[in-house]
Motif scaffolding. Structure first.
Motif, mmCIF file in Angstrom:
data_model
loop_
_atom_site.group_PDB
_atom_site.id
_atom_site.type_symbol
_atom_site.label_atom_id
_atom_site.label_comp_id
_atom_site.label_asym_id
_atom_site.label_seq_id
_atom_site.Cartn_x
_atom_site.Cartn_y
_atom_site.Cartn_z
ATOM 1 N N VAL A 102 10.536 36.027 85.397
ATOM 2 C CA VAL A 102 9.916 37.180 86.053
ATOM 3 C C VAL A 102 10.930 37.890 86.948
ATOM 4 O O VAL A 102 11.061 39.116 86.931
ATOM 5 C CB VAL A 102 8.688 36.736 86.874
ATOM 6 C CG1 VAL A 102 8.152 37.898 87.703
ATOM 7 C CG2 VAL A 102 7.596 36.213 85.943
ATOM 8 N N ALA A 103 11.670 37.090 87.742
ATOM 9 C CA ALA A 103 12.614 37.683 88.688
ATOM 10 C C ALA A 103 13.733 38.429 87.976
ATOM 11 O O ALA A 103 14.187 39.475 88.450
ATOM 12 C CB ALA A 103 13.204 36.593 89.577
ATOM 13 N N ILE A 104 14.185 37.898 86.852
ATOM 14 C CA ILE A 104 15.342 38.483 86.176
ATOM 15 C C ILE A 104 15.017 39.874 85.630
ATOM 16 O O ILE A 104 15.915 40.689 85.383
ATOM 17 C CB ILE A 104 15.826 37.548 85.038
ATOM 18 C CG1 ILE A 104 17.342 37.704 84.844
ATOM 19 C CG2 ILE A 104 15.087 37.805 83.745
ATOM 20 C CD1 ILE A 104 18.150 37.242 86.023
ATOM 21 N N GLN A 105 13.717 40.173 85.469
ATOM 22 C CA GLN A 105 13.320 41.510 85.045
ATOM 23 C C GLN A 105 13.659 42.546 86.121
ATOM 24 O O GLN A 105 13.847 43.728 85.831
ATOM 25 C CB GLN A 105 11.814 41.552 84.778
ATOM 26 C CG GLN A 105 11.372 40.767 83.537
ATOM 27 C CD GLN A 105 11.951 41.368 82.264
ATOM 28 O OE1 GLN A 105 12.796 40.775 81.615
ATOM 29 N NE2 GLN A 105 11.499 42.561 81.919
ATOM 30 N N GLU A 154 16.965 37.498 92.637
ATOM 31 C CA GLU A 154 17.321 36.175 92.122
ATOM 32 C C GLU A 154 17.248 35.135 93.228
ATOM 33 O O GLU A 154 16.772 34.018 93.018
ATOM 34 C CB GLU A 154 18.722 36.202 91.509
ATOM 35 C CG GLU A 154 18.804 36.948 90.192
ATOM 36 C CD GLU A 154 20.053 36.576 89.404
ATOM 37 O OE1 GLU A 154 20.345 35.373 89.304
ATOM 38 O OE2 GLU A 154 20.718 37.483 88.899
ATOM 39 N N SER A 155 17.716 35.484 94.419
ATOM 40 C CA SER A 155 17.659 34.539 95.528
ATOM 41 C C SER A 155 16.224 34.282 95.962
ATOM 42 O O SER A 155 15.873 33.153 96.336
ATOM 43 C CB SER A 155 18.472 35.071 96.716
ATOM 44 O OG SER A 155 19.845 35.100 96.406
ATOM 45 N N VAL A 156 15.383 35.309 95.924
ATOM 46 C CA VAL A 156 13.964 35.119 96.235
ATOM 47 C C VAL A 156 13.340 34.154 95.226
ATOM 48 O O VAL A 156 12.553 33.268 95.586
ATOM 49 C CB VAL A 156 13.220 36.470 96.233
ATOM 50 C CG1 VAL A 156 11.721 36.249 96.316
ATOM 51 C CG2 VAL A 156 13.688 37.327 97.396
ATOM 52 N N ALA A 162 10.173 26.110 97.128
ATOM 53 C CA ALA A 162 8.784 25.910 97.548
ATOM 54 C C ALA A 162 8.047 24.976 96.600
ATOM 55 O O ALA A 162 7.281 24.095 97.028
ATOM 56 C CB ALA A 162 8.066 27.259 97.627
ATOM 57 N N PHE A 163 8.267 25.128 95.295
ATOM 58 C CA PHE A 163 7.643 24.235 94.323
ATOM 59 C C PHE A 163 8.076 22.790 94.552
ATOM 60 O O PHE A 163 7.280 21.857 94.443
ATOM 61 C CB PHE A 163 8.002 24.657 92.900
ATOM 62 C CG PHE A 163 7.077 25.697 92.336
ATOM 63 C CD1 PHE A 163 5.742 25.410 92.108
ATOM 64 C CD2 PHE A 163 7.547 26.956 92.004
ATOM 65 C CE1 PHE A 163 4.883 26.368 91.592
ATOM 66 C CE2 PHE A 163 6.702 27.919 91.479
ATOM 67 C CZ PHE A 163 5.361 27.624 91.277
ATOM 68 N N LEU A 164 9.348 22.594 94.876
ATOM 69 C CA LEU A 164 9.848 21.249 95.136
ATOM 70 C C LEU A 164 9.177 20.642 96.364
ATOM 71 O O LEU A 164 8.877 19.454 96.398
ATOM 72 C CB LEU A 164 11.367 21.280 95.317
ATOM 73 C CG LEU A 164 12.179 21.525 94.045
ATOM 74 C CD1 LEU A 164 13.635 21.773 94.399
ATOM 75 C CD2 LEU A 164 12.076 20.352 93.095
ATOM 76 N N LEU A 195 19.637 31.089 101.226
ATOM 77 C CA LEU A 195 19.307 31.806 102.454
ATOM 78 C C LEU A 195 20.422 32.747 102.922
ATOM 79 O O LEU A 195 20.131 33.844 103.425
ATOM 80 C CB LEU A 195 18.964 30.810 103.564
ATOM 81 C CG LEU A 195 17.493 30.403 103.665
ATOM 82 C CD1 LEU A 195 17.300 29.435 104.822
ATOM 83 C CD2 LEU A 195 16.587 31.611 103.825
ATOM 84 N N PRO A 196 21.713 32.368 102.813
ATOM 85 C CA PRO A 196 22.764 33.294 103.280
ATOM 86 C C PRO A 196 22.683 34.677 102.662
ATOM 87 O O PRO A 196 22.920 35.679 103.342
ATOM 88 C CB PRO A 196 24.055 32.562 102.870
ATOM 89 C CG PRO A 196 23.695 31.122 102.880
ATOM 90 C CD PRO A 196 22.276 31.077 102.382
#
Length: 302
Positions: free
Chosen positions: A57-60, A78-80, A87-89, A209-210
């Protein structure tokens, strides 16, 4: 900058299919044997598949090319997405510990594991290792943070599976020899699974995060030293940078030059940009030129 999204999308689809095979196998064996650690491992594998979907989804939206609404490009998508994996982990870690506490407090059915089931788990382990190496190789080759993060996630699944298999071998030995206490190995091994999941999530969070908080990408002193190699540069100050070196960086700086005429100052600026591009590409560089009588000792912002 080259648009690598088609390559990333192809890798994510392949790894999604492989992860679904791994997930289904673990879930079926875990349900059939009653193994808490294996069910926890299957839960962790759900996050593998979910992260692939997030990546797709993000790569779109993660085009490296700027447009009117996003003049600095779209790579933060991509970082998001990588933070979504983190979060899943975290959710998986919580669910594993919850299952361990429930088993200790309420007990449960004994784990019944067979030799064919152990061989099947070894096959799953090999599939996980192949998926990780393949995804990491392509991610490093094209500089994709989502693929590298997802490969790191899958690598945590490899260690989880190794831990689970170790416990199941102990349980199988206990069933064969009649040593009842070996049944607890299944519960014991579920704990390091949770710790490995948490550590993997923390690393993904730390690595992405950076980019999202615009942390300094390059030491201003290093940029200053490179710029001063060009003849005519007197001083560099208010130097700032953000992004990730090797993927995309943005450099802004003020530069005092010796020539007073615009054409000579422009030539010096072009020479500085060329040196910075050679060292940090892909990069977008903005230099504000100032006359020789301007003074500033502030190399960076404070």
């Amino acid at each position: 900058m080259e648009d690598t999204r088609p390559q990333v999308r192809r890798v994510l689809v392949i790894t999604l299919l492989l992860n679904l095979v791994v997930l289904a196998t673990k879930a079926l064996v875990g349900w059939a044997t009653g193994s808490l650690s294996l069910i926890a491992d299957a839960l962790h594998s759900i996050t593998d598949s979910a992260s692939n979907v997030i990546g797709l989804v993000a790569i779109q939206f993660a085009s490296p090319h700027p447009d009117r609404d996003h003049p600095y490009g779209h790579q933060k998508f991509e970082s998001v997405a990588a933070l979504g994996i983190s979060a899943f982990l975290g959710i998986a870690c919580f669910e594993i510990f919850k299952g361990v506490i429930d088993r200790i407090m309420n007990g449960g059915h004994p784990v019944t594991i067979s030799a064919p089931a152990l061989w099947l788990m070894l096959f799953v382990l090999g599939l996980n290792i192949f998926t990780t190496l393949y995804e990491r190789h392509v991610g490093e080759k094209i500089g994709s943070p989502i693929l590298i993060a997802d490969a790191q996630h899958t690598m945590s699944d490899v260690w989880v599976t190794i831990t689970v298999i170790t416990g199941l071998v102990g349980v199988w030995t206990g069933n064969v020899t009649g040593i009842v206490w070996l049944q607890w190995l299944d519960v014991i091994m579920a704990c390091p699974v949770a710790i490995l999941v948490f550590w993997s999530g923390w690393k993904v969070l730390r690595n992405n995060l950076p980019m999202l908080v615009d942390e300094m990408a390059i030491a201003p002193e290093e940029i200053d030293a490179i710029a001063r190699q060009v003849s005519g540069v007197i001083n560099c100050h208010d130097i700032a940078s953000r992004g990730i070196v090797g993927q995309q960086v943005f450099i802004e700086m003020h530069m005092i030059v010796a020539p007073a005429d615009v054409e000579s100052a422009h030539q010096i600026t072009e020479a500085v940009e060329e040196k910075l591009h050679k060292r940090f590409d892909p990069a977008r560089i903005t230099i504000h030129v100032e006359p020789p009588d301007y003074h500033s000792d502030r190399v960076t912002y404070s």
